[in-house]
Design an enzyme around this catalytic site. Structure first.
Site, PDB file in Angstrom:
ATOM      1  N   GLU A  45      28.777  35.885  46.788  1.00 26.77           N
ATOM      2  CA  GLU A  45      29.501  35.382  45.787  1.00 26.77           C
ATOM      3  C   GLU A  45      29.584  33.849  45.790  1.00 26.77           C
ATOM      4  O   GLU A  45      30.524  33.179  46.313  1.00 26.77           O
ATOM      5  CB  GLU A  45      30.860  36.036  45.956  1.00 26.77           C
ATOM      6  CG  GLU A  45      31.763  35.778  44.770  1.00 26.77           C
ATOM      7  CD  GLU A  45      33.297  36.506  44.991  1.00 26.77           C
ATOM      8  OE1 GLU A  45      33.563  36.866  46.156  1.00 26.77           O
ATOM      9  OE2 GLU A  45      33.968  36.201  43.757  1.00 26.77           O
TER      10      GLU A  45
ATOM     11  N   GLN B   2      38.118  39.489  55.317  1.00 30.25           N
ATOM     12  CA  GLN B   2      38.113  38.493  54.335  1.00 30.25           C
ATOM     13  C   GLN B   2      37.796  37.030  54.911  1.00 30.25           C
ATOM     14  O   GLN B   2      37.203  36.055  54.239  1.00 30.25           O
ATOM     15  CB  GLN B   2      39.635  38.104  53.789  1.00 30.25           C
ATOM     16  CG  GLN B   2      40.131  36.924  52.861  1.00 30.25           C
ATOM     17  CD  GLN B   2      39.313  36.972  51.628  1.00 30.25           C
ATOM     18  OE1 GLN B   2      39.761  37.585  50.731  1.00 30.25           O
ATOM     19  NE2 GLN B   2      38.241  36.459  51.404  1.00 30.25           N
TER      20      GLN B   2
HETATM   21 FE   FE2 Z   1      36.396  40.596  45.717  1.00 31.64          FE
END
Ligand code: FE2
Length: 428
Positions: free
Chosen positions: A214, A153
């Site tokens: 993203e 992450q």
């Molecule tokens: Fe995701």
């Protein structure tokens, strides 16, 4: 194991008035007017749709149901969500992670969602979430397939221990290699992270699923690098680019080169309609971009495109209830996929396409396959999306694991009491 007969159902491919015989956890026969084995219960399908189980190709089960902990995302952006998750991480406990994940799995089963690919954050020296979700995976295995992605992450290169922790997670049994190239410090680092992770997956014979581009930045082009390394390493069909929201903002000429490259590499794509439409475009005034990737164009190129739920009640999204028909409905609207064929393609995007992306064996309603399916109170895939249809029965390995009663009306009107019939398509 006892037998069970579903009488008079229809299938997503249009076949009607079919019976399905289940025995010993498998589908033994499909056809019209099948004989009932001695003593076997018969369930009247009333002509409703018997669909394969829903599959979610993109979720975050370590963060789910943590909404409000320690606070709510004020800006509604991806980056504040990541920061908020970072605030929560030191306070996580294995017990709380397991409890929330199991609760979500209960919701999933009730909604006929029987396979989930969940990313799990590996940027934590304790690997607390990894341990918790491996435990949950084993616990839910009898009724739900949980596939885990090792997800750095905080960035594979941006976080000094991410690569080592990601490898430790894979060593412990996490299934898929994840990544987040658009969150690295530079475009070059992003590209380098894609190379490292694809090579790691090739070495270990694993699938890849990266959060990729993203962003609303049209120059975020890591999907190109992902497709390149997929081809170079022979990972065709085993690699997925998740989100791909920058493609919404890219120049059309560039996309006309990019999509054929993805098709050649057989890179799968996952859009997350509920999340993409709410997180993206936050820096825009008006017009505000939708942010979802180019779903119909990717599908037209022969690329396997799935829809994911991504988030439910977590730092990024405050809503959701494990309903993949809600996901399909949002995807249909955002992508303007309103033709009959496109609506059915949206149903496929939460069933067969996602199953292919996860690599599920023996998925779908066919003789010899495991008896996994959902009886929906609808008479076609598009009607199921329109109604977010009631899951009348959810079957896993031949056993009914969830049931929801059809809505009934208790009106004080002569002749109007009884079941509410939401369907319109009886004759089609
Ligand atoms: Fe995701």
């Amino acid at each position: 194991m006892s037998a069970l007969l579903f009488r008079n159902v229809c299938f997503a491919d249009g076949r009607r008035a079919q019976d399905v015989l289940v025995e010993a956890g498998l589908i033994r026969a499909i056809g019209a007017n099948l004989a009932v084995p001695d003593g076997a219960p018969v369930i009247d399908g009333h002509g409703f749709l018997l669909g394969p189980p829903f599959v979610d190709a993109h979720f975050h089960m370590d963060a789910t149901l943590s909404y409000g902990l320690p606070r709510v995302n004020q800006s509604g952006t991806l980056l504040e969500g990541i920061a908020l998750w970072g605030e929560l991480k030191p306070h996580l406990t294995q017990e709380a992670l397991v409890e929330r994940a199991l609760q979500y799995c209960d919701w999933a089963v009730a909604k006929g969602l029987l396979a989930i690919r969940s990313h799990v954050d590996v940027c934590d020296e304790r690997l607390l979430a990894v341990e918790a979700l491996l435990h949950v995976k084993a616990r839910v295995a009898p009724y739900l397939d949980l596939q885990l992605v090792a997800f750095p992450q905080d960035g594979l290169l941006r976080s000094p221990t991410a690569l080592a922790n990601l490898k430790r997670a894979l060593d412990r049994g996490v299934d898929v290699v994840g990544g987040i190239p658009h969150f690295e410090r530079t475009m070059a680092d992003g590209a380098e992270s894609v190379r490292i992770l694809c090579e790691l997956a090739a070495e270990r014979g694993l699938r890849v699923d990266m959060h990729c581009d993203e962003s609303d930045d049209p120059l975020s082009r890591h999907i190109e690098t992902l497709a390149f390394h997929t081809q170079r390493l022979g990972l065709h069909g085993r690699v997925t680019g998740s989100h791909l929201t920058s493609m919404h903002s890219m120049d059309n000429y560039y996309v006309s080169k990019l999509i054929p490259l993805m098709a050649e590499a057989q890179v799968n794509a996952v859009a997350n309609p509920l999340i993409n439409i709410t997180l993206q475009g936050r820096h825009d005034s008006y017009p505000k971009r939708r942010g979802m990737t180019r779903v119909p164009e990717l599908m037209a190129a022969g690329i396997t495109v799935g829809f994911g739920h991504d988030c439910v009640m977590d730092p990024w999204y405050s809503l959701g209830c494990a309903d993949m028909l809600e996901v399909a409905q949002m995807g249909l609207h955002v992508a303007q996929m309103t033709s009959l064929a496109q609506m059915r393609a949206c149903f496929d995007a939460v069933t067969v396409n996602n199953a292919a992306i996860l690599g599920l064996a023996d998925y779908g309603i066919a003789v010899g396959h495991p008896a996994d399916f959902v009886l929906l109170q609808a008479r076609s895939p598009e009607e199921a999306i329109r109604l977010r249809a009631t899951r009348l029965a959810v079957v896993r390995r031949g056993r009914i694991v969830a049931q929801t009663p059809a809505a009934t009306a208790a009106l004080d009107l002569p002749g109007r009491a009884g079941s509410v019939d939401w369907t319109l398509a009886r004759s089609t």
